[in-house]
Design a protein around this motif. Structure first.
Motif, PDB file in Angstrom:
ATOM      1  N   GLY A   1       0.792  -1.229   0.000  1.00 18.81           N
ATOM      2  CA  GLY A   1       0.000   0.000   0.000  1.00 18.81           C
ATOM      3  C   GLY A   1       0.819   1.272   0.000  1.00 18.81           C
ATOM      4  N   ASN A   2       2.098   1.169  -0.310  1.00 14.10           N
ATOM      5  CA  ASN A   2       2.990   2.332  -0.308  1.00 14.10           C
ATOM      6  C   ASN A   2       2.743   3.154  -1.575  1.00 14.10           C
ATOM      7  OD1 ASN A   2       5.343   4.034  -0.687  1.00 14.10           O
ATOM      8  ND2 ASN A   2       6.369   2.798   0.879  1.00 14.10           N
ATOM      9  N   LYS A   3       2.049   4.277  -1.426  1.00 15.30           N
ATOM     10  CA  LYS A   3       1.628   5.079  -2.580  1.00 15.30           C
ATOM     11  C   LYS A   3       2.808   5.691  -3.324  1.00 15.30           C
ATOM     12  CE  LYS A   3      -2.703   4.290  -1.842  1.00 15.30           C
ATOM     13  NZ  LYS A   3      -3.429   3.365  -2.753  1.00 15.30           N
ATOM     14  N   GLU A   4       3.822   6.093  -2.588  1.00 12.34           N
ATOM     15  CA  GLU A   4       4.993   6.682  -3.251  1.00 12.34           C
ATOM     16  C   GLU A   4       5.700   5.637  -4.106  1.00 12.34           C
ATOM     17  OE1 GLU A   4       9.062   9.216  -2.222  1.00 12.34           O
ATOM     18  OE2 GLU A   4       7.746   8.523  -0.611  1.00 12.34           O
ATOM     19  N   PHE A   5       5.867   4.449  -3.556  1.00 13.69           N
ATOM     20  CA  PHE A   5       6.470   3.359  -4.333  1.00 13.69           C
ATOM     21  C   PHE A   5       5.640   3.093  -5.588  1.00 13.69           C
ATOM     22  CE2 PHE A   5       6.103  -1.130  -5.464  1.00 13.69           C
ATOM     23  CZ  PHE A   5       7.414  -1.446  -5.795  1.00 13.69           C
ATOM     24  N   GLN A   6       4.331   2.969  -5.432  1.00 12.50           N
ATOM     25  CA  GLN A   6       3.453   2.671  -6.558  1.00 12.50           C
ATOM     26  C   GLN A   6       3.520   3.760  -7.622  1.00 12.50           C
ATOM     27  OE1 GLN A   6      -0.433   2.013  -4.851  1.00 12.50           O
ATOM     28  NE2 GLN A   6       0.225   0.207  -3.696  1.00 12.50           N
ATOM     29  N   LYS A   7       3.560   5.005  -7.186  1.00 10.90           N
ATOM     30  CA  LYS A   7       3.650   6.120  -8.138  1.00 10.90           C
ATOM     31  C   LYS A   7       4.963   6.082  -8.905  1.00 10.90           C
ATOM     32  CE  LYS A   7       2.961  11.130  -8.465  1.00 10.90           C
ATOM     33  NZ  LYS A   7       4.075  11.380  -9.390  1.00 10.90           N
ATOM     34  N   ASN A   8       6.046   5.771  -8.202  1.00 13.51           N
ATOM     35  CA  ASN A   8       7.345   5.700  -8.876  1.00 13.51           C
ATOM     36  C   ASN A   8       7.386   4.569  -9.908  1.00 13.51           C
ATOM     37  OD1 ASN A   8       8.595   7.880  -7.633  1.00 13.51           O
ATOM     38  ND2 ASN A   8       9.270   6.669  -5.874  1.00 13.51           N
ATOM     39  N   VAL A   9       6.708   3.457  -9.601  1.00 12.04           N
ATOM     40  CA  VAL A   9       6.636   2.355 -10.567  1.00 12.04           C
ATOM     41  C   VAL A   9       5.814   2.772 -11.777  1.00 12.04           C
ATOM     42  CG1 VAL A   9       5.755   0.020 -10.969  1.00 12.04           C
ATOM     43  CG2 VAL A   9       6.967   0.542  -8.842  1.00 12.04           C
ATOM     44  N   GLU A  10       4.643   3.332 -11.538  1.00 13.29           N
ATOM     45  CA  GLU A  10       3.739   3.694 -12.629  1.00 13.29           C
ATOM     46  C   GLU A  10       4.265   4.860 -13.455  1.00 13.29           C
ATOM     47  OE1 GLU A  10      -0.421   2.234 -10.482  1.00 13.29           O
ATOM     48  OE2 GLU A  10       0.220   4.332 -10.320  1.00 13.29           O
ATOM     49  N   ASP A  11       4.964   5.793 -12.812  1.00 12.84           N
ATOM     50  CA  ASP A  11       5.517   6.945 -13.536  1.00 12.84           C
ATOM     51  C   ASP A  11       6.855   6.638 -14.195  1.00 12.84           C
ATOM     52  OD1 ASP A  11       3.331   8.325 -12.635  1.00 12.84           O
ATOM     53  OD2 ASP A  11       4.412   9.573 -11.191  1.00 12.84           O
ATOM     54  N   GLY A  12       7.437   5.490 -13.871  1.00 12.11           N
ATOM     55  CA  GLY A  12       8.755   5.165 -14.430  1.00 12.11           C
ATOM     56  C   GLY A  12       9.839   6.100 -13.923  1.00 12.11           C
ATOM     57  N   THR A  13       9.729   6.490 -12.659  1.00 12.64           N
ATOM     58  CA  THR A  13      10.686   7.449 -12.085  1.00 12.64           C
ATOM     59  C   THR A  13      12.132   6.991 -12.245  1.00 12.64           C
ATOM     60  OG1 THR A  13       9.025   8.129 -10.459  1.00 12.64           O
ATOM     61  CG2 THR A  13      11.322   8.684  -9.977  1.00 12.64           C
ATOM     62  N   PHE A  14      12.343   5.692 -12.111  1.00 12.82           N
ATOM     63  CA  PHE A  14      13.715   5.173 -12.126  1.00 12.82           C
ATOM     64  C   PHE A  14      14.020   4.371 -13.396  1.00 12.82           C
ATOM     65  CE2 PHE A  14      12.434   5.530  -7.605  1.00 12.82           C
ATOM     66  CZ  PHE A  14      13.268   6.592  -7.276  1.00 12.82           C
ATOM     67  N   ASP A  15      13.274   4.634 -14.456  1.00 10.79           N
ATOM     68  CA  ASP A  15      13.519   3.940 -15.723  1.00 10.79           C
ATOM     69  C   ASP A  15      14.911   4.257 -16.279  1.00 10.79           C
ATOM     70  OD1 ASP A  15      11.013   2.869 -15.506  1.00 10.79           O
ATOM     71  OD2 ASP A  15      10.144   3.937 -17.217  1.00 10.79           O
ATOM     72  N   ALA A  16      15.264   5.539 -16.290  1.00 10.77           N
ATOM     73  CA  ALA A  16      16.587   5.916 -16.814  1.00 10.77           C
ATOM     74  C   ALA A  16      17.692   5.321 -15.939  1.00 10.77           C
ATOM     75  CB  ALA A  16      16.717   7.437 -16.875  1.00 10.77           C
TER      76      ALA A  16
END
Length: 271
Positions: free
Chosen positions: A204-219
């Motif tokens: 339920g970690n919203k920040e983690f989920q947002k980073n996955v969905e937004d591709g924050t760490f794709d690069a």
């Protein structure tokens, strides 16, 4: 009827015919202009469509674009250029076990399911630190995305904490969730989040989920993959300590039993 009236009627009839021919000629001209105009529009539309299609074909994929990004957002708990150095463990541990893995690798799954818990206990006990290097070569071999997407999600877990990273990695490789090599399930953010919800720190970690969905760490994931490519390692899982391979007895591959692993690591720690 007089001759003069008859001539006048004929003249009027000729004038009406002439006017009608002029009107018809104008209508024909207008029709031709419309047809030509529509044809030009159609040709331009087709040309535009072809041009757009060519541009789309030549447009780099999301992951290719991520690979070329100059500004890289690295997870917390990393160091080095672009945050691609990931070392986890107690500062008092004198040596570091290097672990090279691809998220989709089936042998990595077997290794983690068999020996992963032992590695976690050793790291918690301060026996050694672990340096993780993520690979994505299975995506390249299968035109997939799961290795890259899972590596990015691991970055999101590492951003939460090193413990969350290790627990999430263990969950990704678990017998319940790790897919077959030809099944690219890790490309789905929803599946990665589903697995994360089995990890206490990520549930339920919203920040983690947002980073996955937004591709924050794709690069970052792509930079990490390049680190693997430059390492000289050609397969996964690969284990090293002090630059030397750690292998099973009589093998050039990573140990695949707890007994072989402990024997090889203990020897490396003494070396």
């Amino acid at each position: 009827m007089s001759k003069r009236n008859n001539q006048a009627n004929k003249a009027a009839a000729r004038e009406r015919l002439r006017a009608e021919r002029e009107r018809q000629a104008k209508r024909d001209k207008t029709r031709r202009q419309v047809v030509v105009g529509l044809s030009i529009v159609a040709v331009l539309a087709i040309a535009g469509g072809v041009g757009w299609g060519v541009m789309e074909m030549n447009k780099p994929s999301h992951w290719e674009a991520a690979k070329d990004e100059k500004k890289v957002t690295a997870p917390k708990n990393t160091s080095g250029e672009n945050g691609t150095t990931v070392v986890i463990g107690k500062s008092t541990a004198k040596k570091t076990l290097e672990l090279y893995e691809d998220a989709r690798c089936p042998i990595c799954g077997t290794f983690e399911q068999t020996i992963g818990e032992t590695v976690h206990k050793d790291v918690d006990a301060g026996k050694y630190k672990i340096k993780y290097v993520g690979a994505t070569f299975l995506d390249d071999a299968t035109n997939g995305e799961g290795s890259k997407n899972a590596l990015s999600a691991l970055g999101a877990a590492l951003d939460v904490s090193p413990e969350a990273f290790l627990d999430y990695k263990f969950a990704l490789y678990s017998a319940k969730y790790h897919p077959e090599e030809n099944d690219d399930k890790f490309k789905k953010d929803s599946y990665l989040i589903e697995i994360a919800n089995t990890v206490d720190a990520l549930k339920g970690n919203k920040e983690f989920q947002k980073n996955v969905e937004d591709g924050t760490f794709d690069a970052w994931a792509m930079k990490m993959s390049q680190t693997f490519d430059k390492s000289g390692v050609r397969g996964t899982p690969t284990l090293k300590m002090d630059g030397k391979l750690i292998t099973g007895a009589g093998s050039e591959n990573a140990p695949m039993t707890v007994e072989e692993f402990n024997t090889a690591v203990d020897a490396a720690l003494k070396g």
